[in-house]
Each structure stands twice: as C-alpha cells, then as structure tokens.
Design an enzyme around this catalytic site. Sequence first.
Site: not given
Ligand code: 5GP
Length: 112
Positions: A92, A99
């Site tokens: 995911g 992060h």
């Molecule tokens: P992953 O799916 O990689 O574990 O989590 C990425 C997270 O980053 C997602 O929950 C998504 O909503 C968040 N995200 C993606 N782009 C941005 C952005 O430009 N600003 C913020 N604040 N969150 C972001």
Amino acid sequence: MNRDCVFCKIVSGEIPSKKIYEDDTVYVFEDINPVTPIHWLFVPKKHLSGAGEITSENSDAVAKIFETAASLANEHAVGDYRIVTNCGKGAGQTVFHLHFHLLAGRQLGEMV
Ligand code: 5GP
Ligand code: ZN
C-alpha cells in the site's frame, strides 16, 4: 532532497502542509486524506525511499520519529493510537519517502 519526491517538497516548504512539528531530523504533518480523526505523517527530513532502506547508519532518525510520536501524542492527548508504515506497492505504499502514519481519534479495527 529528491526533486521528484512530494514529501521532500513538503519538508522544504515547496508544497504547503499542515505542520504539527519539526526539528532538525523530523517533520510531522497532517495527512491530506485522513482515515481517522487524527492522522499524522512522520517523515525523516533526509530522503529514504521506505522502511527497506533503514540501516544502522540512518536508524537514529527512526528512533527520533518514535520519540517524537510519543511526545506529541502525550502533548496533544490523542489517546490510544496506531503507528504504521507501508513498505512497497504491494503493502500500500504510494509515496516513496519513508513515513510513519499515526492514526488515532476513534476505535481502531484489526490491522488487516
Ligand atoms: P502510503 O500510502 O505511501 O503509506 O501513504 C501516503 C500518504 O500520504 C497517504 O495517506 C496520502 O493521503 C498522503 N499524501 C499524499 N500526498 C500528500 C500531500 O501532498 N500532502 C499530504 N499532507 N499528504 C499527502
Ligand atoms: Zn523524499
């Protein structure tokens, strides 16, 4: 700084974010698409693509993230919380800058 990385651009201020906290090592901000009432993202300022790149050379930033999470959770009285990181597309991961999600503010279900 990775020029193609959205979280590097957030850390540098090039892309705006709702900042919760920052210091020399860590940047914390609200997720743009929260899945819980409290949904924060903890990132090391130094670019790593994901948890698979953590080594003994850079894991101090990870320790700092968890120390910061505990401190901010207490300070903001978020209650019980979950911290999770997705490593790889199949898990995911959509942003390839390490992060950790902190999820809180409602009863959380099972992990998967
Ligand atoms: P992953 O799916 O990689 O574990 O989590 C990425 C997270 O980053 C997602 O929950 C998504 O909503 C968040 N995200 C993606 N782009 C941005 C952005 O430009 N600003 C913020 N604040 N969150 C972001
Ligand atoms: Zn990055």
